[in-house]
Design a protein around this motif. Structure first.
Motif, PDB file in Angstrom:
ATOM      1  N   PRO A   4      42.221  54.185  42.714  1.00 42.26           N
ATOM      2  CA  PRO A   4      41.277  54.065  41.608  1.00 42.26           C
ATOM      3  C   PRO A   4      40.010  53.324  41.994  1.00 42.26           C
ATOM      4  O   PRO A   4      39.028  53.353  41.258  1.00 42.26           O
ATOM      5  CB  PRO A   4      42.081  53.277  40.552  1.00 42.26           C
ATOM      6  CG  PRO A   4      43.123  52.544  41.324  1.00 42.26           C
ATOM      7  CD  PRO A   4      43.464  53.448  42.474  1.00 42.26           C
ATOM      8  N   ALA A   5      40.011  52.647  43.155  1.00 37.06           N
ATOM      9  CA  ALA A   5      38.808  51.939  43.575  1.00 37.06           C
ATOM     10  C   ALA A   5      37.740  52.917  44.051  1.00 37.06           C
ATOM     11  O   ALA A   5      36.561  52.583  44.115  1.00 37.06           O
ATOM     12  CB  ALA A   5      39.146  50.951  44.686  1.00 37.06           C
ATOM     13  N   THR A   6      38.146  54.139  44.413  1.00 35.10           N
ATOM     14  CA  THR A   6      37.197  55.148  44.874  1.00 35.10           C
ATOM     15  C   THR A   6      37.412  56.449  44.103  1.00 35.10           C
ATOM     16  O   THR A   6      37.799  57.466  44.680  1.00 35.10           O
ATOM     17  CB  THR A   6      37.363  55.391  46.385  1.00 35.10           C
ATOM     18  OG1 THR A   6      38.732  55.762  46.652  1.00 35.10           O
ATOM     19  CG2 THR A   6      37.027  54.150  47.177  1.00 35.10           C
ATOM     20  N   SER A  94      40.001  48.868  33.609  1.00 39.03           N
ATOM     21  CA  SER A  94      39.456  47.984  34.648  1.00 39.03           C
ATOM     22  C   SER A  94      38.674  48.762  35.690  1.00 39.03           C
ATOM     23  O   SER A  94      37.526  48.429  36.014  1.00 39.03           O
ATOM     24  CB  SER A  94      40.592  47.201  35.313  1.00 39.03           C
ATOM     25  OG  SER A  94      41.170  46.270  34.431  1.00 39.03           O
ATOM     26  N   ALA A  95      39.287  49.788  36.238  1.00 38.13           N
ATOM     27  CA  ALA A  95      38.618  50.575  37.276  1.00 38.13           C
ATOM     28  C   ALA A  95      37.374  51.262  36.723  1.00 38.13           C
ATOM     29  O   ALA A  95      36.365  51.395  37.425  1.00 38.13           O
ATOM     30  CB  ALA A  95      39.581  51.615  37.854  1.00 38.13           C
ATOM     31  N   GLY A  96      37.424  51.683  35.465  1.00 38.31           N
ATOM     32  CA  GLY A  96      36.262  52.319  34.857  1.00 38.31           C
ATOM     33  C   GLY A  96      35.078  51.370  34.743  1.00 38.31           C
ATOM     34  O   GLY A  96      33.936  51.736  35.042  1.00 38.31           O
ATOM     35  N   ARG A  97      35.339  50.153  34.339  1.00 37.76           N
ATOM     36  CA  ARG A  97      34.250  49.175  34.238  1.00 37.76           C
ATOM     37  C   ARG A  97      33.720  48.787  35.622  1.00 37.76           C
ATOM     38  O   ARG A  97      32.520  48.537  35.789  1.00 37.76           O
ATOM     39  CB  ARG A  97      34.724  47.949  33.462  1.00 37.76           C
ATOM     40  CG  ARG A  97      34.972  48.251  31.984  1.00 37.76           C
ATOM     41  CD  ARG A  97      35.264  46.978  31.203  1.00 37.76           C
ATOM     42  NE  ARG A  97      35.421  47.286  29.784  1.00 37.76           N
ATOM     43  CZ  ARG A  97      36.584  47.516  29.193  1.00 37.76           C
ATOM     44  NH1 ARG A  97      37.697  47.484  29.919  1.00 37.76           N
ATOM     45  NH2 ARG A  97      36.653  47.789  27.902  1.00 37.76           N
ATOM     46  N   ALA A 101      29.860  49.281  37.003  1.00 33.52           N
ATOM     47  CA  ALA A 101      29.097  48.211  37.644  1.00 33.52           C
ATOM     48  C   ALA A 101      28.510  48.672  38.971  1.00 33.52           C
ATOM     49  O   ALA A 101      27.372  48.321  39.312  1.00 33.52           O
ATOM     50  CB  ALA A 101      29.982  46.989  37.856  1.00 33.52           C
ATOM     51  N   ARG A 102      29.268  49.465  39.711  1.00 29.46           N
ATOM     52  CA  ARG A 102      28.762  49.958  41.011  1.00 29.46           C
ATOM     53  C   ARG A 102      27.654  50.974  40.828  1.00 29.46           C
ATOM     54  O   ARG A 102      26.717  51.037  41.643  1.00 29.46           O
ATOM     55  CB  ARG A 102      29.910  50.576  41.822  1.00 29.46           C
ATOM     56  CG  ARG A 102      30.942  49.578  42.314  1.00 29.46           C
ATOM     57  CD  ARG A 102      31.843  50.187  43.375  1.00 29.46           C
ATOM     58  NE  ARG A 102      32.598  51.317  42.875  1.00 29.46           N
ATOM     59  CZ  ARG A 102      33.798  51.227  42.300  1.00 29.46           C
ATOM     60  NH1 ARG A 102      34.366  50.036  42.132  1.00 29.46           N
ATOM     61  NH2 ARG A 102      34.438  52.296  41.879  1.00 29.46           N
ATOM     62  N   GLN A 103      27.727  51.772  39.772  1.00 27.53           N
ATOM     63  CA  GLN A 103      26.737  52.818  39.561  1.00 27.53           C
ATOM     64  C   GLN A 103      25.501  52.339  38.803  1.00 27.53           C
ATOM     65  O   GLN A 103      24.472  53.012  38.821  1.00 27.53           O
ATOM     66  CB  GLN A 103      27.381  53.990  38.806  1.00 27.53           C
ATOM     67  CG  GLN A 103      28.503  54.674  39.573  1.00 27.53           C
ATOM     68  CD  GLN A 103      28.024  55.187  40.924  1.00 27.53           C
ATOM     69  OE1 GLN A 103      27.011  55.865  41.021  1.00 27.53           O
ATOM     70  NE2 GLN A 103      28.770  54.876  41.976  1.00 27.53           N
ATOM     71  N   ALA A 104      25.591  51.180  38.160  1.00 28.30           N
ATOM     72  CA  ALA A 104      24.465  50.656  37.395  1.00 28.30           C
ATOM     73  C   ALA A 104      23.326  50.246  38.319  1.00 28.30           C
ATOM     74  O   ALA A 104      23.547  49.775  39.436  1.00 28.30           O
ATOM     75  CB  ALA A 104      24.918  49.460  36.563  1.00 28.30           C
ATOM     76  N   ALA A 188      24.731  41.591  37.286  1.00 32.31           N
ATOM     77  CA  ALA A 188      25.365  42.631  38.097  1.00 32.31           C
ATOM     78  C   ALA A 188      26.003  42.038  39.342  1.00 32.31           C
ATOM     79  O   ALA A 188      27.095  42.449  39.755  1.00 32.31           O
ATOM     80  CB  ALA A 188      24.332  43.693  38.477  1.00 32.31           C
ATOM     81  N   SER A 189      25.342  41.068  39.956  1.00 30.14           N
ATOM     82  CA  SER A 189      25.880  40.460  41.178  1.00 30.14           C
ATOM     83  C   SER A 189      27.191  39.740  40.907  1.00 30.14           C
ATOM     84  O   SER A 189      28.097  39.741  41.753  1.00 30.14           O
ATOM     85  CB  SER A 189      24.863  39.484  41.771  1.00 30.14           C
ATOM     86  OG  SER A 189      24.525  38.460  40.838  1.00 30.14           O
ATOM     87  N   VAL A 190      27.320  39.144  39.733  1.00 34.15           N
ATOM     88  CA  VAL A 190      28.554  38.454  39.371  1.00 34.15           C
ATOM     89  C   VAL A 190      29.683  39.461  39.171  1.00 34.15           C
ATOM     90  O   VAL A 190      30.798  39.278  39.662  1.00 34.15           O
ATOM     91  CB  VAL A 190      28.355  37.610  38.104  1.00 34.15           C
ATOM     92  CG1 VAL A 190      29.681  37.055  37.593  1.00 34.15           C
ATOM     93  CG2 VAL A 190      27.385  36.467  38.380  1.00 34.15           C
TER      94      VAL A 190
END
Length: 314
Positions: A4-6, A94-97, A101-104, A188-190
């Motif tokens: 789910p991480a990828t 969790s994985a969705g959020r 965050a990665r795509q934002a 975002a960094s947090v």
């Protein structure tokens, strides 16, 4: 099973999003079978002519292709920069959020649940003004609940108002465990440095776990900028959710033993010491479902139902 991480996903971006640059704030809305178009439409005029704010919706593997197509049409019609990310399969809360965050593209992220609604016309402006101070890392704005017209949702409204609907001063006394991801502003960094724990599956407590971990090294504050909770649920849905959420609650307490003093944990331990306490669940479910019973009695029965399953899990 795919990691789910990828996750595998596709993306649709409207014209404004393709032209946008140097995003300050990404408004992130995950959804699964819920329709987020009303929220997106409500946010659009609040963003106005700004091109440094984007809306990013995540369809978390929803099997409803009609809903996905409708959301895509709504995204194209927005004047604000907007994107729709569609996961190939359900990856969970969790994985969705974390994926959002990665795509934002923004320096700040504002998570809103799909069934939320801006509390007022100044909702977004209040957050933008607060983040200009740049003296915190994450803020929970709270939420409010209207009185429902349909009696089927009355119990959920009462439970929300009596248990979770608090102002910033009251939430500050509670601390990180009063955080929810339904209306969460965070750097975002947090978020990328402290992602949600994907070990929490199904419903519940992944946001509390995140806040407790983030508070160890970052400045978390409570802020009075509530969003309106428009997605009230029936009693049957709540019973199922609270039953399923017991596993996540046990995970939360195992990861953070100092939370054993939380009121819910104390009630669960007390119930767990009573032989055969699980046999009372039928009574509590019947009371919670009873339209004839006083609503506060129904709410108490629902809490005992939740504590009973938690007692079994912990």
């Amino acid at each position: 099973m795919r990691n789910p991480a990828t996750p595998q996903f596709s993306e649709l971006a409207n014209t404004a999003s393709q032209r946008a640059d140097r995003i300050t704030l990404s408004i992130l809305v995950p959804f699964y079978r819920d329709d987020p178009t009303a929220l997106a439409a409500a946010l659009n005029p609040l963003i106005g002519v700004r091109r440094d704010i984007e809306i990013v919706l995540l369809d978390d593997g929803c099997p409803d292709l009609g809903l996905n197509e409708a959301v895509g049409r709504a995204v194209r019609a927005l004047s604000a920069p907007a994107r729709l990310i569609s996961a190939a399969e359900n990856i969970g809360r969790s994985a969705g959020r974390n994926l959002l965050a990665r795509q934002a593209r923004g320096r700040w992220l504002l998570y809103l649940d799909a069934d939320m609604d801006p509390g007022n016309d100044a909702f977004l402006a209040a957050y933008l003004e607060r983040l200009e101070l740049d003296d915190f890392d994450a803020a929970f704005g709270g939420y409010e609940t209207d009185e429902p017209d349909d009696r089927r949702y009355q119990l959920h409204a009462v439970l929300a108002r009596t248990s979770d609907q608090k102002d910033a001063a009251a939430r500050s006394l509670i601390g990180a465990t009063a955080f929810c991801s339904s209306n969460l502003l965070v750097r975002a960094s947090v978020m990328r440095g402290v992602p949600f724990d994907t070990g929490f599956t199904g419903w519940g407590f992944e946001d509390v776990d995140w806040a407790v971990r983030a508070a160890r090294t970052h400045q978390l504050i409570h802020f009075d900028n509530p969003a309106r909770h428009a997605g009230l649920q029936t009693t049957e849905s709540l019973l199922q959710k609270f039953r399923d959420g017991a596993v996540n609650y046990a995970r939360l307490l195992k990861k953070h033993p100092h939370l054993a003093g939380l009121p819910g944990a104390r009630v669960a331990r007390t119930l767990g010491a009573i032989p055969g306490q699980g046999l009372l669940r039928g009574l509590w479910a019947a009371l919670a479902n009873s339209q004839a019973a006083p609503v506060r009695l129904r709410a108490a029965a629902l809490k005992l139902w939740r504590a009973s399953w938690a007692a079994e899990a912990i």
